[in-house]
Design an enzyme around this catalytic site. Structure first.
Site, PDB file in Angstrom:
ATOM      1  N   HIS A   1      -3.497   4.671   5.069  1.00 54.29           N
ATOM      2  CA  HIS A   1      -4.766   3.943   5.092  1.00 54.29           C
ATOM      3  C   HIS A   1      -5.879   4.780   4.466  1.00 54.29           C
ATOM      4  O   HIS A   1      -6.715   4.280   3.716  1.00 54.29           O
ATOM      5  CB  HIS A   1      -5.114   3.579   6.535  1.00 54.29           C
TER       6      HIS A   1
ATOM      7  N   TYR B   1       4.627   4.532  11.551  1.00 55.57           N
ATOM      8  CA  TYR B   1       4.726   3.080  11.496  1.00 55.57           C
ATOM      9  C   TYR B   1       5.385   2.500  10.256  1.00 55.57           C
ATOM     10  O   TYR B   1       5.735   1.329  10.235  1.00 55.57           O
ATOM     11  CB  TYR B   1       3.334   2.454  11.676  1.00 55.57           C
TER      12      TYR B   1
ATOM     13  N   ARG C   1       0.850  -1.194   0.000  1.00 56.13           N
ATOM     14  CA  ARG C   1       0.000   0.000   0.000  1.00 56.13           C
ATOM     15  C   ARG C   1       0.882   1.238   0.000  1.00 56.13           C
ATOM     16  O   ARG C   1       1.580   1.494   0.972  1.00 56.13           O
ATOM     17  CB  ARG C   1      -0.897  -0.038   1.237  1.00 56.13           C
TER      18      ARG C   1
END
Lengths: 343, 384
Positions: free
Chosen positions: B272, B281, B268
Site C-alpha cells: 500500500h 495478506y 497492485r
C-alpha cells in the site's frame, strides 16, 4: 408564503429609511440580491427549492431564478457539502443549506478534511469560496437535534470562517459579505430570531455589506462587559436595561463573527471595564466563551478586577422540556454580573 | 482468422479488453488512435513506471519521507487520462502518478512534490502523491477516501450549468466504493444527470483487505445499477481498453448523456505504501502470476512489436533509454531546488490578509526556528 414574497425588494414600495423587516426575510433578500447580481451564485439543499425551505427562508427563489439556480437535493449532507466544494473549485459561488446545524455531522468530513483545507494543501493554488447556511441555536423547544450551537468545533478548524448575526440589518449584510468572501463561511441563523417580531429595524433595500471579523459595540458601558453572539445578545440587552435602573452601566460587545473574532474589540473592552462575562449557548468546556476568557487572561490579566465569568449552556445534550432553563437566561447572566461587580 | 469486433457492454462480468496478456488482439479493435498515439500511450506507461522506480529509491534515501507506489497500474492511469481534454476536470485519488504524467504535469514538478521542494505546487505541505494543478484542472487531493466523489458531482454540475462541452473524471479504488461519498456522489450525479465519469480502480486490495471482504456484489460495475446508470467492467491492464471505455464514457457525458461508472480490474504490485508489508495478506504466487502474465507494459510492448509492427526490439530499447534520460534529468533538476522557507508553512490557511493569530504565529515560528530549519535544509541539500 405571501409574507416572504412581499419581502422581496421588487415588491417593496417604501422608502429605505422606513423599511422595517424581519430577520428571516433579510436572509431571503440577501440571497435574492446576490443571485440577481452574480450568476455564479447557486442556492441548494434539502427542501429549499419547491417548498422554499422548512422555515421558508428560500421561498420564491426557485420561481424567480429557475431550478438550475435554486434546487432541491437528495437527503445527504455529505453530498450537499461535497457538491459545494466541487462547484466552488470550478468557479461557482455555492450557498448550501444544511437544514439544521444539528445535521451537519454526516458532512463533517467534507468540511474538516476538504473545504477547510483546500487552499492550504494546494499551496494557495486552489480555493473553494462557499457558504454553508444553517438554522442554529436553542429556545424553540427543538430538543437535542434542533437546538445545537456547534460553532466552537468550526472555530477550531483552521480555514473556516464562522458568522452569527443577531439583527435583521446584520443578517442581510453579513450574508452578502459571506457570499462574497474568498474563504468558506459557516453562516448560522439563530432560529429563535426567525420568529421574533421585535426588534425590527430599518434595512436598506439594496445590497450592502457588514464586514466579517468586526465585532459590534451594541451598548457602551463602564462597569462590566458582556461578550455574546446570536440570540444571547438580546438577553444581554434585557439585562443591561435592568442594571441601568440601578445606575450600573454594562457594555455589550457582540462578536458577530465568531471566527476570526475581533481580538482588538474584545481586549479593548476587557481592559476598559475590568469585569467580563462571556456568554454562549453551547456547553462550557472548550466553548467560544472559554476562548474569549483565555485570550483576556493571556493578554489583559492585569486589568481584571474580578475573575472572568462564563455563562453557558449546561454540559448536556440540549433538552427539550427544560429548553428555557438550559441556555443562558437573563436571570443567570444577571447573577454572573453581580458576582463580577461584587468581587 | 476473422476477428469479431469487441463490444463494450454494460454490466458484464467478463472484463472488456482488446489485447490479451501476450499482446494479441482478442477481436477487431475499433479505435480512433493514430500509430504515434499508440506508441505515446506505451511511452507514458514507461515514464510512469520509471518515475515510480526512482521515487521508491528516493524514499529509501530519505529524500522522500513517504511513498505509495503505483507499479502495475500504469494502464489505468494512462489510458484514462489520455481520453481527457483541456476543458475536462479530473479528481485523482492517491496512487495515480500516471494520471498527472499523462495530463502533462512537468516531471520536475512531480519530483519537486515528492521531495517537498519550493517548486512543489503543494509547497511541501502534503505527503507525496497529494498533487494537483490548476492549469491542468487536476484537483489537489486529500487522504480521506472517496470525498472526491461527491465533489466531482459538484464540478460536473458547474460544467452543465455553464453549458460546457466537458466532463469530470473521478478516480477511487474498490475500497472507496464502501465509503459514504460513493453513494452521495453517484446518486447526485444520476439525479441531476451531470457529465460525470466515475473510474473505480479495482486493484484487488484496500491496504490489506481483499476485494471479497469489501463487497458482496459480483463486480463493482454492477453498483451503478442501484443509482440508475450504466457500469462497465474493463481490463485495467489493457491500456487500449481503458482508453476506449473512458473515451466512450467521457464523450457520452460531454454530449449530455449523463454519468457512467467504469471498473478497471488491475493489480497492485507494491505494498500500500512505504509503511506497509504485504507478507501478512498477499496470497503466495498471486503477484508473480500478474507480473508474468498480465503486466500492462509488457502486453503493450508485445502488441506494438508484434501485431502492430510499430516498434522493433532496437527502437524499443532506444525509447526506453530516452525515457530513462528524461526522468533522470527531471529528478536531478528537482534535486537542486531549495526547500520552501519555514514561514510559508503558516501561509494560505485563508486568503490574504490572514487572521491575527496566523500573523502572530508566523512571526513566532520564524524567530524560534529559522536557524535550525536553515541548518537542517542545508544538510539535506548536501554538497557544495
Amino acid at each position: 408564503m405571501m409574507g416572504q414574497i412581499l419581502a422581496l425588494p421588487t415588491r417593496q414600495g417604501k422608502e429605505p429609511k422606513d423599511r422595517k423587516i424581519a430577520f428571516k426575510e433579510c436572509i431571503t433578500e440577501a440571497l435574492y440580491l446576490e443571485m440577481k447580481n452574480d450568476d455564479r451564485v447557486i442556492v441548494f439543499g434539502e427542501d429549499v427549492g419547491i417548498k422554499g425551505g422548512v422555515f421558508l427562508v428560500t421561498a420564491g427563489l426557485q420561481k424567480e431564478f429557475g431550478v438550475e439556480r435554486c434546487f432541491d437535493t437528495p437527503l445527504n449532507e455529505s453530498g450537499i457539502l461535497g457538491a459545494a466544494f466541487g462547484m466552488a473549485v470550478a468557479g461557482l459561488r455555492p450557498v448550501a443549506e444544511i437544514q439544521f446545524a444539528d445535521f451537519i455531522w454526516p458532512g463533517m468530513d467534507q468540511i474538516r478534511s476538504e473545504i477547510s483545507m483546500l487552499r492550504y494543501r494546494s499551496g494557495g493554488n486552489m480555493s473553494c469560496p462557499l457558504v454553508m447556511r444553517m438554522p442554529w441555536g436553542g429556545g424553540v423547544y427543538g430538543g437535542l437535534y434542533h437546538s445545537q450551537s456547534p460553532e466552537a468545533i468550526f472555530a477550531h478548524t483552521p480555514g473556516l470562517k464562522v458568522v452569527v448575526p443577531s439583527t435583521p440589518y446584520d443578517a442581510k449584510g453579513l450574508l452578502i459579505s459571506s457570499i462574497r468572501d474568498p474563504d468558506p463561511v459557516i453562516f448560522y441563523e439563530p432560529k429563535r430570531l426567525y420568529f421574533m417580531k421585535v426588534p425590527y429595524e430599518a434595512v436598506p433595500e439594496g445590497d450592502y455589506t457588514v464586514p466579517i471579523g468586526d465585532a459590534k459595540i451594541v451598548r457602551e458601558g463602564k462597569d462590566a462587559t458582556l461578550f455574546a453572539y446570536g440570540t444571547q445578545v438580546h438577553h444581554c440587552i434585557e439585562v443591561a436595561n435592568a442594571f441601568e435602573k440601578e445606575g450600573v452601566s454594562l457594555e455589550i460587545v457582540e462578536l458577530r463573527t465568531v471566527w476570526p473574532f475581533d481580538k482588538d474589540a474584545v481586549l479593548n473592552s476587557a481592559k476598559k471595564t475590568g469585569r467580563v462575562v462571556c456568554i454562549t449557548e453551547a456547553p462550557a468546556i472548550c466553548s467560544i466563551a472559554s476562548e474569549i476568557s483565555a485570550l483576556i487572561a493571556e493578554r489583559a490579566i492585569e486589568f481584571m478586577q474580578a475573575p472572568i465569568q462564563r455563562v453557558t449552556g449546561y454540559y448536556t445534550p440540549y433538552p427539550y422540556w427544560a429548553d428555557r432553563y438550559y441556555w443562558p437566561t437573563p436571570k443567570r447572566i444577571t447573577a454572573a454580573v453581580r458576582d463580577a461587580l461584587a468581587y | 482468422m476473422k476477428l469479431k469486433t469487441v463490444e463494450l457492454k454494460p454490466f458484464e462480468d467478463e472484463p472488456f479488453r482488446f489485447i490479451d496478456g501476450d499482446g494479441h488482439p482478442v477481436g477487431k479493435i475499433d479505435l480512433d488512435l493514430k500509430d504515434e498515439q499508440l506508441v505515446a500511450l506505451y511511452r507514458l506507461m514507461l515514464v510512469t513506471r520509471r518515475v515510480d522506480e526512482r521515487a521508491e529509491l528516493l524514499r529509501r534515501q530519505n529524500k522522500v519521507m513517504f511513498y505509495a507506489s503505483c507499479a502495475g497500474q500504469e494502464a489505468c492511469h494512462v489510458g484514462s487520462a489520455y481520453a481527457t481534454g483541456p476543458n475536462d476536470w479530473l479528481y485523482p485519488s492517491h496512487r495515480e502518478q500516471g494520471v498527472f504524467i499523462t495530463r502533462g504535469q512537468p516531471l520536475t514538478e512531480i519530483f519537486a512534490h515528492f521531495m517537498s521542494k519550493a517548486t512543489d505546487p503543494a509547497m511541501g505541505r502534503q505527503m507525496s502523491g497529494h498533487l494537483g494543478s490548476t492549469k491542468l484542472n487536476l484537483v489537489f487531493l486529500s487522504s480521506p477516501v472517496s470525498t472526491q466523489i461527491s465533489q466531482a458531482f459538484g464540478t460536473a454540475y458547474a460544467q452543465k450549468y455553464r453549458k460546457e462541452k466537458a466532463a469530470t473524471l473521478c478516480y477511487f479504488g474498490e475500497g472507496g466504493t464502501s465509503e459514504n461519498d460513493f453513494l452521495a456522489g453517484l446518486n447526485f450525479a444520476a439525479v441531476f444527470h451531470t457529465p460525470n465519469v466515475f473510474f473505480c480502480t479495482n486493484n484487488q486490495f484496500a491496504i490489506s483487505v481483499p476485494r471479497e471482504f469489501q463487497s458482496k456484489t459480483s463486480t463493482y460495475s454492477i453498483k451503478a445499477k442501484a443509482y440508475g446508470f450504466d457500469g462497465y467492467r474493463v481490463d485495467g491492464n489493457d491500456v487500449l481498453a481503458v482508453y476506449y471505455s473512458v473515451k466512450t464514457a467521457m464523450d457520452r457525458a460531454r454530449n449530455g448523456g449523463g454519468p457512467t461508472l467504469i471498473e478497471a480490474v488491475t493489480y497492485r504490485y507494491a505494498p500500500h505504501s512505504s509503511a506497509d508489508d504485504t507478507s501478512a495478506y498477499r496470497p503466495p504466487g498471486e503477484l508473480e502470476e500478474w507480473k508474468e502474465k498480465r503486466d500492462p507494459i509488457k502486453r503493450m510492448r508485445l502488441f506494438l512489436i508484434g501485431e502492430a509492427g510499430l516498434l522493433s526490439e532496437k527502437s524499443d530499447k532506444e525509447l526506453l533509454d530516452e525515457v530513462y534520460r528524461s526522468v533522470e534529468l527531471a529528478e536531478q533538476e528537482a534535486d537542486r531546488v531549495p526547500f520552501p522557507p519555514l514561514g510559508t508553512f503558516l501561509d494560505d490557511v485563508y486568503a490574504e490578509p490572514q487572521p491575527w493569530i496566523l500573523q502572530e504565529e508566523k512571526q513566532e515560528i520564524e524567530n524560534l526556528y529559522e536557524a535550525d530549519y536553515e541548518k537542517e535544509m542545508k544538510e539535506r541539500l548536501g554538497g557544495p
